[in-house]
Enzyme design. Structure first.
Site, PDB file in Angstrom:
ATOM      1  N   CYS A  32       0.813  -1.219   0.000  1.00 28.30           N
ATOM      2  CA  CYS A  32       0.000   0.000   0.000  1.00 28.30           C
ATOM      3  C   CYS A  32       0.845   1.268   0.000  1.00 28.30           C
ATOM      4  CB  CYS A  32      -0.976  -0.012   1.181  1.00 28.30           C
ATOM      5  SG  CYS A  32      -0.211   0.043   2.820  1.00 28.30           S
ATOM      6  N   HIS A  85      -2.461   1.315   6.920  1.00 36.35           N
ATOM      7  CA  HIS A  85      -2.901   1.152   5.534  1.00 36.35           C
ATOM      8  C   HIS A  85      -3.171   2.527   4.928  1.00 36.35           C
ATOM      9  CE1 HIS A  85      -4.288  -1.009   2.060  1.00 36.35           C
ATOM     10  NE2 HIS A  85      -5.463  -0.415   2.087  1.00 36.35           N
ATOM     11  N   HIS A  97      -5.956   1.490  -3.821  1.00 34.10           N
ATOM     12  CA  HIS A  97      -4.985   1.006  -2.830  1.00 34.10           C
ATOM     13  C   HIS A  97      -4.559  -0.418  -3.165  1.00 34.10           C
ATOM     14  CE1 HIS A  97      -8.196  -1.228  -0.296  1.00 34.10           C
ATOM     15  NE2 HIS A  97      -8.781  -0.815  -1.395  1.00 34.10           N
TER      16      HIS A  97
END
Length: 429
Positions: A32, A85, A97
């Site tokens: 990510c 994240h 993502h």
């Protein structure tokens, strides 16, 4: 200035690229934060490699103010503090993502309950233009983030409410009942959280969750200030002590008095039994004052007084007054002069001169602590009353000392040798 749309469009070109832990390639694999870093790097914008550091870059953006190219952060691992994240906002409530191993880069919705409940914050990176959300320009409302929007309306963030179970319960009730901001604020002020925390503590708890970058910057600045104040005062702080002091300054609004009181507890001897900073200066002043007043002080006593000075529990004037009181008690014949400000070393000077002259010593080698001088200063008369020895009697006392006779004998020998030399030269008979 880079367009947020350009960033969003480049990120879309990586759709389907497989997730690779630690990956940095927009074609063969990314994680990510790697996706974010490499997309921005294409436009010459350098970002940190990991999510926790990326959230500390740029300016905070609330969910309803997000624009294409902004970064969105989530806390998907409850076992760790902070964001783990990150994605790139595309507009219309969507973000791109690299979610997890086994999945490729994909587009998800902020209104998805999974991401809504794990929201940490949005960041707008310097050098990226805040292009209006295309959905808003088209007149299409972005998916409504009820909990987030309501939290922002009430002056806080969803991530903060989530960190406080009591407040999260209130927020859920507000969402379900569509409370007005006034009603919700009233409920907040009636909560245990509000009642048990001061205004500054509440502000820092909110900031820590809603804008961790600013919070971290404030704590780091406070830590630097804490170290500087410790060095200035002479306190020796561990890293843990520094962090505790920094938190007390930021969270509890500690002023100079409280900081000094804290630091004074950690004033201690360093190498060679020395003190630094203000404490070191105070220790030297205390020793000098004790010497002037003919009072013996232990190192522990000096340390204790230096600590009290730093903590603001005493003053040098009080310490000086205490030493004069002790001096007056040790030298009662001079009590009045001492209390009036005279030092025993000055009062002892006539006796010091007698010793130096009679025994042929440098005056710097004699002081009020010298045995014969102290004996003369602390003498009592036949009635038991304090009465310093007069100088004539003191001179005789010194001449009764074997050291004086030895000094006289040496002088006589020197004179005899000199006379012999003169006689041999025919200059004396």
């Amino acid at each position: 200035m880079t367009s947020g749309d350009d960033i969003a469009n480049l990120a879309r070109q990586s759709l389907g690229v497989q997730y690779v832990w630690g990956g940095n390639s927009l074609s063969s694999g990314v994680d990510c934060s790697g996706l974010v870093q490499q997309v921005y790097a294409h436009f010459g914008i350098q970002l940190p490699r990991v999510t926790y550091n990326q959230i500390q870059v740029g300016a905070s953006v609330q969910p309803d103010k997000l624009r294409p190219g902004d970064l969105v952060f989530f806390d998907t691992d409850s076992s760790k503090n902070g964001p783990d994240h990150v994605g790139i906002y595309l507009g219309g409530g969507k973000f791109i993502h690299a979610p997890r191993p086994g999945e490729g880069v994909k587009i998800s919705s902020l209104s998805d309950s999974y991401y809504m409940n794990r929201w940490m914050g949005g960041r707008r990176i310097s050098g990226v233009s805040a292009t209006p959300d295309p959905a808003a320009l088209a007149g299409d409302a972005a998916p409504r983030l009820d909990s987030h929007e309501l939290a922002e309306t009430y002056g806080m963030s969803y991530s903060f409410f989530k960190s406080q179970p009591e407040l999260k319960k209130l927020l859920d009730g507000a969402v379900a009942g569509q409370w007005t901001p006034d009603k919700f604020q009233a409920e907040i002020k009636n909560s245990n959280w509000w009642k048990k925390n001061s205004d500054t503590v509440r502000q820092m708890q909110v900031l820590q969750k809603t804008d961790p970058a600013t919070y971290k910057a404030q704590m780091e600045a406070a830590s630097v200030a804490a170290k500087q104040m410790a060095a200035k005062s002479g306190a020796i702080l561990s890293d843990k002590n520094v962090q505790q002091l920094a938190k007390n300054m930021v969270w509890y609004g500690w002023g100079d008095e409280q900081v000094s009181n804290f630091l004074g507890q950690y004033v201690k001897f360093g190498a060679n039994q020395t003190l630094g900073g203000m404490a070191g200066q105070a220790a030297q002043a205390i020793k000098n004052e004790a010497y002037k007043n003919g009072v013996a002080v232990t190192e522990q006593s000096v340390l204790n007084n230096a600590q009290y000075l730093v903590r603001g529990l005493t003053s040098m004037e009080k310490i000086q007054s205490n030493l004069r009181e002790q001096s007056a008690g040790l030298y009662p014949a001079f009590a009045e002069q001492i209390k009036a400000g005279a030092s025993i070393q000055d009062l002892a000077q006539p006796y010091v001169q007698v010793v130096a002259q009679e025994l042929g010593l440098p005056e710097t080698d004699v002081n009020a602590y010298s045995a014969k001088v102290k004996q003369a200063l602390t003498r009592t008369n036949a009635q038991g009353q304090p009465e310093a020895m007069n100088l004539d009697a003191f001179t005789q006392l010194i001449r009764n000392d074997p050291a004086w006779r030895k000094q006289t004998s040496t002088a006589d020998k020197t004179m005899n040798i000199g006379r012999q030399v003169l006689q041999q030269m025919g200059l004396a008979t």
